[in-house]
Design an enzyme around this catalytic site. Structure first.
Site, PDB file in Angstrom:
ATOM      1  N   CYS A 178      -0.576  32.208  13.301  1.00  0.00           N
ATOM      2  CA  CYS A 178      -0.592  32.829  14.608  1.00  0.00           C
ATOM      3  C   CYS A 178       0.103  31.673  15.564  1.00  0.00           C
ATOM      4  O   CYS A 178      -0.073  31.863  16.836  1.00  0.00           O
ATOM      5  CB  CYS A 178      -1.741  33.534  14.798  1.00  0.00           C
ATOM      6  SG  CYS A 178      -2.982  32.178  15.386  1.00  0.00           S
TER       7      CYS A 178
ATOM      8  N   GLU B 196       0.804  -1.261   0.189  1.00  0.00           N
ATOM      9  CA  GLU B 196       0.049   0.097  -0.001  1.00  0.00           C
ATOM     10  C   GLU B 196       0.916   1.180   0.091  1.00  0.00           C
ATOM     11  O   GLU B 196       0.829   2.021   1.167  1.00  0.00           O
ATOM     12  CB  GLU B 196      -1.040  -0.017   1.185  1.00  0.00           C
ATOM     13  CG  GLU B 196      -1.643  -1.294   1.381  1.00  0.00           C
ATOM     14  CD  GLU B 196      -2.329  -1.353   2.913  1.00  0.00           C
ATOM     15  OE1 GLU B 196      -1.981  -0.736   3.825  1.00  0.00           O
ATOM     16  OE2 GLU B 196      -3.110  -2.396   3.169  1.00  0.00           O
TER      17      GLU B 196
ATOM     18  N   GLY C  59       2.282   4.987  -0.382  1.00  0.00           N
ATOM     19  CA  GLY C  59       1.434   6.212  -0.442  1.00  0.00           C
ATOM     20  C   GLY C  59       2.616   7.199  -0.986  1.00  0.00           C
ATOM     21  O   GLY C  59       2.621   7.538  -2.188  1.00  0.00           O
TER      22      GLY C  59
ATOM     23  N   TYR D  39       5.800  16.834  12.354  1.00  0.00           N
ATOM     24  CA  TYR D  39       6.732  15.878  12.683  1.00  0.00           C
ATOM     25  C   TYR D  39       8.289  16.118  12.273  1.00  0.00           C
ATOM     26  O   TYR D  39       9.071  15.302  11.925  1.00  0.00           O
ATOM     27  CB  TYR D  39       6.650  14.323  12.384  1.00  0.00           C
ATOM     28  CG  TYR D  39       5.554  14.177  11.409  1.00  0.00           C
ATOM     29  CD1 TYR D  39       4.401  13.365  11.531  1.00  0.00           C
ATOM     30  CD2 TYR D  39       5.660  14.459   9.846  1.00  0.00           C
ATOM     31  CE1 TYR D  39       3.391  13.038  10.623  1.00  0.00           C
ATOM     32  CE2 TYR D  39       4.840  14.205   8.943  1.00  0.00           C
ATOM     33  CZ  TYR D  39       3.773  13.434   9.283  1.00  0.00           C
ATOM     34  OH  TYR D  39       2.809  13.066   8.268  1.00  0.00           O
TER      35      TYR D  39
ATOM     36  N   ARG E 216       3.624  19.241   7.743  1.00  0.00           N
ATOM     37  CA  ARG E 216       4.665  18.107   7.961  1.00  0.00           C
ATOM     38  C   ARG E 216       5.895  18.781   8.697  1.00  0.00           C
ATOM     39  O   ARG E 216       6.347  18.084   9.808  1.00  0.00           O
ATOM     40  CB  ARG E 216       5.038  17.502   6.704  1.00  0.00           C
ATOM     41  CG  ARG E 216       3.960  16.706   5.815  1.00  0.00           C
ATOM     42  CD  ARG E 216       4.560  15.968   4.839  1.00  0.00           C
ATOM     43  NE  ARG E 216       4.975  14.749   5.375  1.00  0.00           N
ATOM     44  CZ  ARG E 216       6.350  14.396   5.333  1.00  0.00           C
ATOM     45  NH1 ARG E 216       7.209  15.585   4.575  1.00  0.00           N
ATOM     46  NH2 ARG E 216       6.947  13.644   5.425  1.00  0.00           N
TER      47      ARG E 216
HETATM   48  N1  PLP Z   1      -0.987   1.718   4.675  1.00  0.00           N
HETATM   49  C1  PLP Z   1      -1.460   2.100   5.862  1.00  0.00           C
HETATM   50  C2  PLP Z   1      -2.305   1.090   6.668  1.00  0.00           C
HETATM   51  C3  PLP Z   1      -1.098   3.219   6.227  1.00  0.00           C
HETATM   52  O1  PLP Z   1      -1.510   3.659   7.595  1.00  0.00           O
HETATM   53  C4  PLP Z   1      -0.193   4.140   5.484  1.00  0.00           C
HETATM   54  C5  PLP Z   1       0.257   5.358   6.034  1.00  0.00           C
HETATM   55  O2  PLP Z   1      -0.059   5.938   7.135  1.00  0.00           O
HETATM   56  C6  PLP Z   1       0.204   3.829   4.026  1.00  0.00           C
HETATM   57  C7  PLP Z   1      -0.289   2.559   3.902  1.00  0.00           C
HETATM   58  C8  PLP Z   1       1.015   4.337   3.417  1.00  0.00           C
HETATM   59  O3  PLP Z   1       2.128   4.770   4.009  1.00  0.00           O
HETATM   60  P1  PLP Z   1       3.320   5.489   3.241  1.00  0.00           P
HETATM   61  O4  PLP Z   1       2.711   6.773   2.603  1.00  0.00           O
HETATM   62  O5  PLP Z   1       4.370   5.864   4.036  1.00  0.00           O
HETATM   63  O6  PLP Z   1       3.573   4.526   2.165  1.00  0.00           O
END
Ligand code: PLP
Length: 405
Positions: free
Chosen positions: A332, A263, A265, A306, A302
């Site tokens: 502010c 997955e 992102g 963090y 961001r």
């Molecule tokens: N999958 C799950 C369940 C997540 O919580 C996240 C990020 O919070 C991602 C995938 C994607 O992570 P990244 O953007 O670091 O690939």
């Protein structure tokens, strides 16, 4: 060489659409997806874009058009993904601490569901029994990720069913006749070390025989991309090889062929995004020069959330000598984007670009201080299209209800 948008292109786009502005480069997203596909050609792997990183529907449509699937973290994201044209089979809903009603909604939409609590799993069993395949999000007790706020798999984390409760999952599976198709883990974000993913597979390895209907091991997202110059991301090719070896071992030991899901992102959209702002004010204080820009943590949280690094360049004066700046916002609270950063000499009205702004940039933006969120532009086939207009005061008021006196 990766595809990039040049300073000239960015200046032109900023001039045309105004700032603050998020700009996304479709071909760069495609390039990242192809890199992933290439690294995993020898394994049965599917990718689900973690769309929480950037959900603009035009971006989702582009991601669908290149053959990637979608991973969602709310039922609203599920609906956006379906609206963007993904079929239910191409959509995965990996939830965390949600009401069971959201799971029911996801089931009614026909998408894959990963459940991350025993209580929701029990409710799921009561309602659906064996009739709807389900995934289990486990917490593998692995510490990994760029910082604690984005580490999700360690033994104090709120995410997933603790691995030590696997016995309870198995008991529920038997009791409720659950059809468990997927085991899922997501250890965190910005994981450079491929060994972390290998360890994740090893943690799941021993559990496989307990799940007779298991078809998928879902290893979540979290691939690191370079943010600072000279930094390196996850070695995807090496990861592909490691994953292949681990899955061959599974096949040999259990005589079972499993599919692997990821997955990603950030990996897909981070480097495809640029955030362009303009300098409102230069302010000298002792030996500190503040460059105050027409944005703030309400647009890109961001760095303050963090401590993330975003590389910043002055695209209006790129060849000038470097000077030291604190680049700050107009909100502010203290909203530093960068401290003691060397940038080509900044003048008021100059355009600055923030790199790696595609993931968790606009997506985390708010209307704090009643300021408008940035507009968004997608560059595809050398054409720049507005994919989200700038807010207006009417937008800010749109959901407010003024009770009668
Ligand atoms: N999958 C799950 C369940 C997540 O919580 C996240 C990020 O919070 C991602 C995938 C994607 O992570 P990244 O953007 O670091 O690939």
């Amino acid at each position: 060489m990766s595809q990039v948008l040049t300073h000239q292109q960015l200046l032109k786009i900023a001039g045309e659409f105004g700032t603050p502005l998020y700009v996304y480069h479709a071909e760069r997203i495609t390039e990242q997806y192809r890199r992933l596909q290439q690294a995993f050609t020898e394994t049965n792997t599917a990718f689900f874009y973690a769309c929480k990183a950037l959900t603009n529907i035009s971006v989702l449509k582009h991601i669908k058009s290149i053959g990637c699937n979608a991973d969602c973290s709310s039922v609203n994201e599920v609906q956006l993904a379906l609206m963007a044209g993904f079929s239910p089979q191409q959509v995965l809903y990996t939830s965390n601490n949600i009401a069971f009603s959201e799971i029911e909604k996801a089931v009614s939409l026909g998408v894959h569901v990963n459940i991350d609590s025993l209580s929701n799993l029990r409710k799921f069993g009561d309602k659906y029994g064996h009739s709807y395949p389900v995934g289990i999000r486990l917490r593998p007790n692995i510490m990994a990720g760029g910082n604690l706020k984005i580490s999700t798999g360690h033994n104090k984390s709120k995410f997933g069913i603790p691995i030590e409760d696997t016995g309870k999952v198995i008991q529920l599976m038997k009791e409720k006749n659950l059809h468990i198709r997927t085991l899922h883990i997501h250890t965190g974000s910005e994981i450079k070390d491929v060994e972390v993913f290998a360890r994740g597979i090893e943690v799941l390895f021993e559990l496989i025989p307990h799940f007779p209907e298991l078809e998928v091991i879902d290893l979540g997202g979290g691939f690191k991309v370079p943010y600072a110059p000279g930094e390196e991301g996850t070695d995807i090719t090496l990861l592909g090889k490691k994953v292949k070896a681990e899955f061959e071992a599974i096949e040999k030991r259990y005589n079972r062929k499993l599919q692997i899901w990821f997955e990603p992102g950030k990996f897909l959209v981070s480097e495809a995004g640029y955030f362009i702002v303009q300098v409102n004010v230069l302010k000298q204080s002792g030996d500190t020069t503040f460059a105050g820009v027409n944005s703030g943590l309400n647009h890109l949280i961001r760095p303050m959330f963090y401590g993330s690094y975003h590389h910043i360049e002055n695209i209006s004066n790129a060849t000038a000598a470097l000077h030291r700046y604190n680049i700050v916002g107009n909100i502010c609270e203290t909203d530093n984007f960068a401290e003691d950063r060397m940038v080509a000499e900044i003048r008021e009205d100059d355009y600055l670009v923030f790199y790696n702004a595609g993931a968790y940039g606009f997506e985390m933006a708010s209307n704090y201080n009643s300021r408008f969120k940035p507009a968004e532009v997608l560059v595809k086939d050398n054409k720049s299209s507005l994919i989200r207009r700038r807010d207006t005061l009417e937008d800010i008021l749109a959901t407010q209800v003024v009770p009668a006196d």
